[in-house]
Design a protein around this motif. Structure first.
Motif, PDB file in Angstrom:
ATOM      1  N   GLY A 139      50.966  -7.470 -15.449  1.00 29.49           N
ATOM      2  CA  GLY A 139      51.428  -6.599 -14.493  1.00 29.49           C
ATOM      3  C   GLY A 139      50.207  -5.666 -13.994  1.00 29.49           C
ATOM      4  N   ILE A 140      48.964  -6.062 -13.890  1.00 40.83           N
ATOM      5  CA  ILE A 140      47.666  -5.204 -13.461  1.00 40.83           C
ATOM      6  C   ILE A 140      47.618  -5.883 -11.980  1.00 40.83           C
ATOM      7  CG2 ILE A 140      45.240  -4.691 -13.750  1.00 40.83           C
ATOM      8  CD1 ILE A 140      45.767  -4.987 -16.702  1.00 40.83           C
ATOM      9  N   LYS A 141      47.405  -4.883 -11.031  1.00 36.53           N
ATOM     10  CA  LYS A 141      47.187  -5.254  -9.736  1.00 36.53           C
ATOM     11  C   LYS A 141      45.883  -5.622  -9.378  1.00 36.53           C
ATOM     12  CE  LYS A 141      48.439  -3.670  -5.010  1.00 36.53           C
ATOM     13  NZ  LYS A 141      48.883  -2.680  -4.243  1.00 36.53           N
ATOM     14  N   VAL A 142      45.368  -6.554  -8.621  1.00 38.90           N
ATOM     15  CA  VAL A 142      44.085  -6.814  -8.292  1.00 38.90           C
ATOM     16  C   VAL A 142      43.978  -6.296  -6.784  1.00 38.90           C
ATOM     17  CG1 VAL A 142      42.083  -8.286  -7.938  1.00 38.90           C
ATOM     18  CG2 VAL A 142      43.862  -8.689  -9.668  1.00 38.90           C
ATOM     19  N   VAL A 143      42.771  -5.433  -6.733  1.00 40.31           N
ATOM     20  CA  VAL A 143      42.574  -4.668  -5.292  1.00 40.31           C
ATOM     21  C   VAL A 143      41.030  -5.114  -5.028  1.00 40.31           C
ATOM     22  CG1 VAL A 143      44.144  -3.116  -5.563  1.00 40.31           C
ATOM     23  CG2 VAL A 143      41.963  -2.480  -6.551  1.00 40.31           C
ATOM     24  N   ASP A 144      40.944  -5.169  -3.773  1.00 43.46           N
ATOM     25  CA  ASP A 144      39.625  -5.748  -3.243  1.00 43.46           C
ATOM     26  C   ASP A 144      38.823  -4.273  -2.961  1.00 43.46           C
ATOM     27  OD1 ASP A 144      39.523  -8.390  -3.047  1.00 43.46           O
ATOM     28  OD2 ASP A 144      41.030  -8.493  -1.279  1.00 43.46           O
ATOM     29  N   GLN A 200      35.339  -5.817 -10.934  1.00 43.62           N
ATOM     30  CA  GLN A 200      35.401  -5.733 -12.297  1.00 43.62           C
ATOM     31  C   GLN A 200      36.061  -7.103 -13.050  1.00 43.62           C
ATOM     32  OE1 GLN A 200      38.357  -2.419 -11.747  1.00 43.62           O
ATOM     33  NE2 GLN A 200      36.651  -1.086 -12.938  1.00 43.62           N
ATOM     34  N   LEU A 201      36.549  -7.880 -11.952  1.00 47.24           N
ATOM     35  CA  LEU A 201      37.354  -9.016 -12.679  1.00 47.24           C
ATOM     36  C   LEU A 201      35.839 -10.263 -12.805  1.00 47.24           C
ATOM     37  CD1 LEU A 201      40.397  -9.964 -10.643  1.00 47.24           C
ATOM     38  CD2 LEU A 201      40.202  -9.331 -13.046  1.00 47.24           C
ATOM     39  N   LYS A 202      34.732 -10.053 -11.836  1.00 48.63           N
ATOM     40  CA  LYS A 202      33.938 -11.019 -11.992  1.00 48.63           C
ATOM     41  C   LYS A 202      33.069 -10.557 -13.202  1.00 48.63           C
ATOM     42  CE  LYS A 202      32.893 -12.229  -7.209  1.00 48.63           C
ATOM     43  NZ  LYS A 202      32.185 -12.278  -6.094  1.00 48.63           N
ATOM     44  N   GLN A 255      45.515  -0.916 -12.015  1.00 43.77           N
ATOM     45  CA  GLN A 255      44.816  -1.875 -11.097  1.00 43.77           C
ATOM     46  C   GLN A 255      43.371  -2.032 -11.423  1.00 43.77           C
ATOM     47  OE1 GLN A 255      45.571  -0.011  -7.276  1.00 43.77           O
ATOM     48  NE2 GLN A 255      43.944   1.228  -7.334  1.00 43.77           N
ATOM     49  N   VAL A 256      42.812  -3.370 -11.047  1.00 40.46           N
ATOM     50  CA  VAL A 256      41.443  -3.573 -11.117  1.00 40.46           C
ATOM     51  C   VAL A 256      40.869  -4.000 -10.082  1.00 40.46           C
ATOM     52  CG1 VAL A 256      41.607  -3.883 -13.730  1.00 40.46           C
ATOM     53  CG2 VAL A 256      41.718  -5.848 -12.151  1.00 40.46           C
ATOM     54  N   SER A 296      42.664 -10.249 -22.133  1.00 42.18           N
ATOM     55  CA  SER A 296      43.757  -9.264 -21.947  1.00 42.18           C
ATOM     56  C   SER A 296      43.288  -7.711 -22.439  1.00 42.18           C
ATOM     57  CB  SER A 296      45.077  -9.395 -22.623  1.00 42.18           C
ATOM     58  OG  SER A 296      44.802  -9.913 -23.982  1.00 42.18           O
ATOM     59  N   VAL A 297      42.595  -7.819 -23.576  1.00 44.73           N
ATOM     60  CA  VAL A 297      41.807  -6.652 -24.233  1.00 44.73           C
ATOM     61  C   VAL A 297      40.783  -6.040 -23.108  1.00 44.73           C
ATOM     62  CG1 VAL A 297      40.353  -5.686 -26.068  1.00 44.73           C
ATOM     63  CG2 VAL A 297      42.310  -7.383 -26.627  1.00 44.73           C
ATOM     64  N   LEU A 298      40.170  -6.811 -22.485  1.00 49.48           N
ATOM     65  CA  LEU A 298      39.139  -6.084 -21.429  1.00 49.48           C
ATOM     66  C   LEU A 298      39.758  -5.691 -20.436  1.00 49.48           C
ATOM     67  CD1 LEU A 298      36.465  -9.056 -21.744  1.00 49.48           C
ATOM     68  CD2 LEU A 298      36.452  -6.800 -22.715  1.00 49.48           C
ATOM     69  N   LEU A 299      40.922  -6.471 -19.973  1.00 48.63           N
ATOM     70  CA  LEU A 299      41.527  -5.886 -18.426  1.00 48.63           C
ATOM     71  C   LEU A 299      42.194  -4.598 -18.895  1.00 48.63           C
ATOM     72  CD1 LEU A 299      42.980  -9.266 -17.511  1.00 48.63           C
ATOM     73  CD2 LEU A 299      41.674  -7.765 -15.873  1.00 48.63           C
ATOM     74  N   LYS A 300      42.902  -4.379 -20.040  1.00 49.94           N
ATOM     75  CA  LYS A 300      43.502  -3.172 -20.579  1.00 49.94           C
ATOM     76  C   LYS A 300      42.614  -2.000 -20.570  1.00 49.94           C
ATOM     77  CE  LYS A 300      45.562  -4.804 -24.014  1.00 49.94           C
ATOM     78  NZ  LYS A 300      46.600  -4.715 -25.498  1.00 49.94           N
TER      79      LYS A 300
END
Length: 141
Positions: free
Chosen positions: A136-141, A104-106, A99-100, A76-80
């Motif tokens: 509540g963070i959207k993942v986009v390709d 970035q998720l990888k 959004q990420v 959660s800290v890294l995502l924020k």
């Protein structure tokens, strides 16, 4: 002969900025650990993670010595940090806060792979994606 373990303590401290103040001081003090020594060693090892919340698992032995293992920061800290948001959404299914990208998720999943209970990167990415969705963070390709 191995030392006898007294207890294990799990804490989350800001990297490079731990102090003897709560929660560190009381958690270690009640087991007789040298708090100043822990703070100095922890801050030296985490100076590259300046200010990022970092989990640490401290093993305290009967003779009041200790060892500690530094874990990777929470997802959660890294995502924020990557999404540039202060906190997650209060209604993640209705209101998105950022959004990420999947790439970035990888990157996050590869950092956290050793601390997750999965054995491949794809499963780790799915776990991180679920955390993002719940924040509540959207993942986009």
């Amino acid at each position: 002969m191995a030392k006898e373990v007294l207890t294990k303590i799990k804490l989350q401290c800001p990297g490079g900025q731990a102090t003897p103040a709560p929660p560190v001081g009381p958690a270690l003090g009640q087991h007789g650990v040298n708090i100043g020594q822990f703070v100095k060693q922890f801050n030296d090892k985490t100076k590259d993670l300046q200010g990022i919340v970092t989990p640490v698992e401290i093993t305290v032995f009967k003779d009041k010595t200790f060892t500690f293992v530094i874990k990777s920061p929470p997802a959660s800290v890294l995502l924020k940090q990557i999404a540039g948001v202060v906190k997650g959404s209060s209604e993640p299914n209705k209101q998105k806060v950022g959004q990420v990208a999947r790439q970035q998720l990888k990157e996050i999943a590869s950092k956290k792979l050793a601390d997750l209970n999965v054995d491949n990167l794809d499963a780790a990415v799915k776990m991180i994606e679920g955390t993002a969705r719940n924040m509540g963070i959207k993942v986009v390709d």
